[in-house]
Design a protein around this motif. Sequence first.
Motif, PDB file in Angstrom:
ATOM      1  N   LYS A 216       0.837  -1.212   0.000  1.00 23.69           N
ATOM      2  CA  LYS A 216       0.000   0.000   0.000  1.00 23.69           C
ATOM      3  C   LYS A 216       0.866   1.253   0.000  1.00 23.69           C
ATOM      4  O   LYS A 216       0.568   2.226  -0.702  1.00 23.69           O
ATOM      5  CB  LYS A 216      -0.926  -0.019   1.215  1.00 23.69           C
ATOM      6  N   LYS A 217       1.940   1.225   0.762  1.00 26.40           N
ATOM      7  CA  LYS A 217       2.821   2.378   0.840  1.00 26.40           C
ATOM      8  C   LYS A 217       3.666   2.512  -0.428  1.00 26.40           C
ATOM      9  O   LYS A 217       3.951   3.630  -0.875  1.00 26.40           O
ATOM     10  CB  LYS A 217       3.715   2.267   2.078  1.00 26.40           C
ATOM     11  N   CYS A 218       4.067   1.386  -1.013  1.00 24.81           N
ATOM     12  CA  CYS A 218       4.827   1.426  -2.270  1.00 24.81           C
ATOM     13  C   CYS A 218       4.010   2.073  -3.388  1.00 24.81           C
ATOM     14  O   CYS A 218       4.549   2.805  -4.228  1.00 24.81           O
ATOM     15  CB  CYS A 218       5.240   0.016  -2.689  1.00 24.81           C
ATOM     16  N   LEU A 219       2.717   1.775  -3.393  1.00 26.33           N
ATOM     17  CA  LEU A 219       1.820   2.273  -4.449  1.00 26.33           C
ATOM     18  C   LEU A 219       1.103   3.535  -3.973  1.00 26.33           C
ATOM     19  O   LEU A 219      -0.109   3.694  -4.152  1.00 26.33           O
ATOM     20  CB  LEU A 219       0.826   1.180  -4.830  1.00 26.33           C
ATOM     21  N   SER A 220       1.876   4.410  -3.376  1.00 29.05           N
ATOM     22  CA  SER A 220       1.328   5.669  -2.878  1.00 29.05           C
ATOM     23  C   SER A 220       2.424   6.728  -2.909  1.00 29.05           C
ATOM     24  O   SER A 220       3.597   6.439  -3.187  1.00 29.05           O
ATOM     25  CB  SER A 220       0.803   5.507  -1.447  1.00 29.05           C
ATOM     26  N   GLU A 221       2.049   7.936  -2.567  1.00 26.43           N
ATOM     27  CA  GLU A 221       3.014   9.033  -2.557  1.00 26.43           C
ATOM     28  C   GLU A 221       4.048   8.890  -1.443  1.00 26.43           C
ATOM     29  O   GLU A 221       5.027   9.647  -1.404  1.00 26.43           O
ATOM     30  CB  GLU A 221       2.284  10.366  -2.431  1.00 26.43           C
ATOM     31  N   GLN A 222       3.847   7.924  -0.541  1.00 24.40           N
ATOM     32  CA  GLN A 222       4.878   7.660   0.467  1.00 24.40           C
ATOM     33  C   GLN A 222       6.147   7.085  -0.176  1.00 24.40           C
ATOM     34  O   GLN A 222       7.217   7.135   0.416  1.00 24.40           O
ATOM     35  CB  GLN A 222       4.347   6.711   1.536  1.00 24.40           C
ATOM     36  N   ASN A 223       5.995   6.522  -1.354  1.00 28.57           N
ATOM     37  CA  ASN A 223       7.132   6.068  -2.147  1.00 28.57           C
ATOM     38  C   ASN A 223       7.538   7.216  -3.068  1.00 28.57           C
ATOM     39  O   ASN A 223       6.775   7.600  -3.950  1.00 28.57           O
ATOM     40  CB  ASN A 223       6.733   4.833  -2.969  1.00 28.57           C
ATOM     41  N   PRO A 224       8.717   7.777  -2.903  1.00 32.80           N
ATOM     42  CA  PRO A 224       9.116   8.930  -3.721  1.00 32.80           C
ATOM     43  C   PRO A 224       9.234   8.625  -5.211  1.00 32.80           C
ATOM     44  O   PRO A 224       9.340   9.557  -6.021  1.00 32.80           O
ATOM     45  CB  PRO A 224      10.468   9.332  -3.130  1.00 32.80           C
ATOM     46  N   TYR A 225       9.201   7.367  -5.585  1.00 31.16           N
ATOM     47  CA  TYR A 225       9.294   6.991  -6.999  1.00 31.16           C
ATOM     48  C   TYR A 225       7.981   6.436  -7.536  1.00 31.16           C
ATOM     49  O   TYR A 225       7.963   5.728  -8.548  1.00 31.16           O
ATOM     50  CB  TYR A 225      10.473   6.027  -7.212  1.00 31.16           C
ATOM     51  N   TYR A 226       6.902   6.757  -6.849  1.00 31.11           N
ATOM     52  CA  TYR A 226       5.561   6.441  -7.337  1.00 31.11           C
ATOM     53  C   TYR A 226       5.026   7.693  -8.019  1.00 31.11           C
ATOM     54  O   TYR A 226       4.928   8.754  -7.406  1.00 31.11           O
ATOM     55  CB  TYR A 226       4.649   6.027  -6.187  1.00 31.11           C
ATOM     56  N   TYR A 227       4.727   7.551  -9.301  1.00 30.91           N
ATOM     57  CA  TYR A 227       4.333   8.700 -10.102  1.00 30.91           C
ATOM     58  C   TYR A 227       2.925   8.521 -10.659  1.00 30.91           C
ATOM     59  O   TYR A 227       2.496   7.399 -10.957  1.00 30.91           O
ATOM     60  CB  TYR A 227       5.313   8.901 -11.267  1.00 30.91           C
ATOM     61  N   SER A 228       2.241   9.630 -10.821  1.00 28.20           N
ATOM     62  CA  SER A 228       0.888   9.615 -11.372  1.00 28.20           C
ATOM     63  C   SER A 228       0.739  10.765 -12.360  1.00 28.20           C
ATOM     64  O   SER A 228       1.097  11.905 -12.051  1.00 28.20           O
ATOM     65  CB  SER A 228      -0.146   9.738 -10.251  1.00 28.20           C
ATOM     66  N   GLY A 229       0.243  10.459 -13.547  1.00 27.56           N
ATOM     67  CA  GLY A 229       0.040  11.483 -14.564  1.00 27.56           C
ATOM     68  C   GLY A 229      -1.262  11.262 -15.304  1.00 27.56           C
ATOM     69  O   GLY A 229      -2.092  10.438 -14.899  1.00 27.56           O
ATOM     70  N   SER A 230      -1.439  11.937 -16.398  1.00 31.28           N
ATOM     71  CA  SER A 230      -2.679  11.836 -17.166  1.00 31.28           C
ATOM     72  C   SER A 230      -2.778  10.526 -17.922  1.00 31.28           C
ATOM     73  O   SER A 230      -3.864  10.133 -18.354  1.00 31.28           O
ATOM     74  CB  SER A 230      -2.773  13.003 -18.148  1.00 31.28           C
ATOM     75  N   TYR A 231      -1.664   9.825 -18.077  1.00 32.70           N
ATOM     76  CA  TYR A 231      -1.662   8.594 -18.873  1.00 32.70           C
ATOM     77  C   TYR A 231      -1.295   7.355 -18.063  1.00 32.70           C
ATOM     78  O   TYR A 231      -1.863   6.292 -18.261  1.00 32.70           O
ATOM     79  CB  TYR A 231      -0.687   8.740 -20.049  1.00 32.70           C
ATOM     80  N   LEU A 232      -0.327   7.480 -17.146  1.00 29.62           N
ATOM     81  CA  LEU A 232       0.162   6.328 -16.391  1.00 29.62           C
ATOM     82  C   LEU A 232       0.253   6.640 -14.906  1.00 29.62           C
ATOM     83  O   LEU A 232       0.478   7.788 -14.516  1.00 29.62           O
ATOM     84  CB  LEU A 232       1.563   5.922 -16.872  1.00 29.62           C
ATOM     85  N   THR A 233       0.120   5.588 -14.117  1.00 26.55           N
ATOM     86  CA  THR A 233       0.357   5.653 -12.682  1.00 26.55           C
ATOM     87  C   THR A 233       1.118   4.398 -12.282  1.00 26.55           C
ATOM     88  O   THR A 233       0.751   3.296 -12.692  1.00 26.55           O
ATOM     89  CB  THR A 233      -0.967   5.722 -11.898  1.00 26.55           C
ATOM     90  N   GLY A 234       2.170   4.586 -11.501  1.00 24.77           N
ATOM     91  CA  GLY A 234       2.912   3.412 -11.071  1.00 24.77           C
ATOM     92  C   GLY A 234       4.295   3.776 -10.556  1.00 24.77           C
ATOM     93  O   GLY A 234       4.608   4.946 -10.314  1.00 24.77           O
TER      94      GLY A 234
END
Length: 426
Positions: free
Chosen positions: A324-342
Amino acid sequence: MFDQEQLMIAIKEYVENINLFDKKATNLFRHAIVDTISNTVTVKENGEIFVATGDIPAMWLRDSTFQVLPYLELVDDIPSIKQLIHGVIKQQLSFLLHDPYANAFNIEENDRHYSNDRSNIPISSLVWERKFEIDSLCAPFFLAYRLYQTGYQKHINKDFWKSAELVIDTFITEQRHEQSEYRFQRSDCPSSDTLQNNGKGTPIYYTGMVWSGFRPSDDACHYGYFIPGNCFILVILDQLLALLIDNKQEKLKEKIIQLKSEIFEGINRYGLITDQSGSLYYAYEVDGLGNQLFMDDANVPSLLSLPFLGYCKDNDPIYLNTRKKCLSEQNPYYYSGSYLTGIGSPHTPPQYVWPISIAMEGLTTADIAMIKEKIIKIANTDDQTNQCHEGIDVNDPKNYTREWFSWSNMTYCQLVFHYMKLINKK
């Protein structure tokens, strides 16, 4: 003699009968599964099989394992795949015996190197790069055990056990890295491409875990004890013990049991973090001195990939909290944009997500709807190249790193096989 051409034809004919729920996803799968055997594999006269990583002419021990691992899904229908995997393992073990501290090798002693690095020993003409990454030592045995599970045992031979003993001894040495002779320094490069402290890395304290100079991204570890890598070591130690049941190598068995106990204790004492709610989750790296780093990287082994590697179940409470933390903003390398999230990586530009991590989200769940979503998402990032890339701009799939990356292609194929197995169980 292994016939690469015949195997390529057999794989191509087999996958042409596979039709997924999406035409683009089907086309990418059919191309990727053949591309690796046709464009990265070189069969040597001595039976070793070299697997180039893609657009770089070298063979990584870790990458090559995950490049060929999906082929084992086809062994019941195409038995000659076992010879392919055996040949790859033979090459990997030969490289391990040559230098257990190197991560990537040349096809022959051509003296090609990524860089003229300063090390504790002159870099061999067979070595492309000498970054010590503990997952590189695990990967060949992980692949060997998977091949063994198909009923094939010819690869479990003297060289296998000689390599295993060398790897175990190397791990034991690097439990006390301050006493190790290993150094790595590279000049005129980013700080992530070299080790601090005259090539020894940042300060650490003994934890029972094994020190790693670099992550599976080939970036330097910030703290020396890389938790996903140590989890991976525990997986292959269990696998080696399973193979030693009918073997008389008692000294090796004792070493493995002791090493397993010390690493396990180290992970549980130093590698866990307690969040504000009192729940536990895994750190990414620690130093044994009280410092802990939480993040996750797209490269495998990662925290996200732990169930895929076999370290834990996908419903393990600590893993779920970590995921849950990896797939969230708590992970500094988790990115979200208009096309991709991951999840992306510090190895690639900010706001770039890796198809490998998108696939790993699906490979660590039994949620068929989610898996389908990941398959479609990856297929739609190829920019009409029919190839999976390394990292992709979250806002524009036309911006990406590495047009051809075989590890990424084959992790996508692994996800497709995972989906098909779940569908067949219904």
